[in-house]
Design an enzyme around this catalytic site. Structure first.
Site: not given
Length: 141
Positions: A52-54, A99
């Protein structure tokens, strides 16, 4: 800025043997970056979502060493789901992609190879900020 089609499944070498098979990963040979850090995710409770981040700079290569899970890659415009369930395949995730990992099977083990040291400033945790970052990069700001 890279698009969703830059994220891809890469096949790793497989040495078959009746006593058990062997696969391996070599930096800049099997994956397109130098390995600087490795970490693994395990004991994920049913229904949980990881990621839950990039990353702004970090690239990753994700392998399901045991069990299975899905990796959702998003470039701000398109999304693609990659199912990882074989230890001789891995997912290359370039920098600048959102992602998430979900649908972990019981006793799954995810190995992640990274191109950078851990740096909290490299993370984008808010999806709207991620889309703004992508737009700025796409417009050359």
């Amino acid at each position: 800025m890279k698009k969703i089609n830059c994220a891809k499944i890469l096949e790793l070498p497989k040495i078959l043997d009746r006593r058990g098979n062997l696969s391996f990963i070599e930096e800049t040979n099997h994956i397109p970056f130098k390995i600087v850090r490795s970490y693994w995710i395990y004991d994920v409770p049913g229904g949980e979502v990881r990621g839950g981040h990039a990353y702004k700079k970090n690239q990753e290569f994700i392998v399901a060493l045991s069990g299975s899970f899905d990796v959702i890659i998003d470039d701000g415009e398109n999304r693609k789901v990659f199912s990882l369930n074989r230890s001789y395949y891995g997912l290359y995730v370039p920098s600048g992609m959102w992602r998430q990992m979900r649908n972990f099977s019981t006793n799954s083990l995810a190995l992640i190879l990274a191109s950078t040291l851990y740096d909290p400033a490299d993370y984008i945790f808010d999806y709207e900020q991620f889309k703004e970052y992508r737009n700025e990069k796409n417009n050359g700001l």
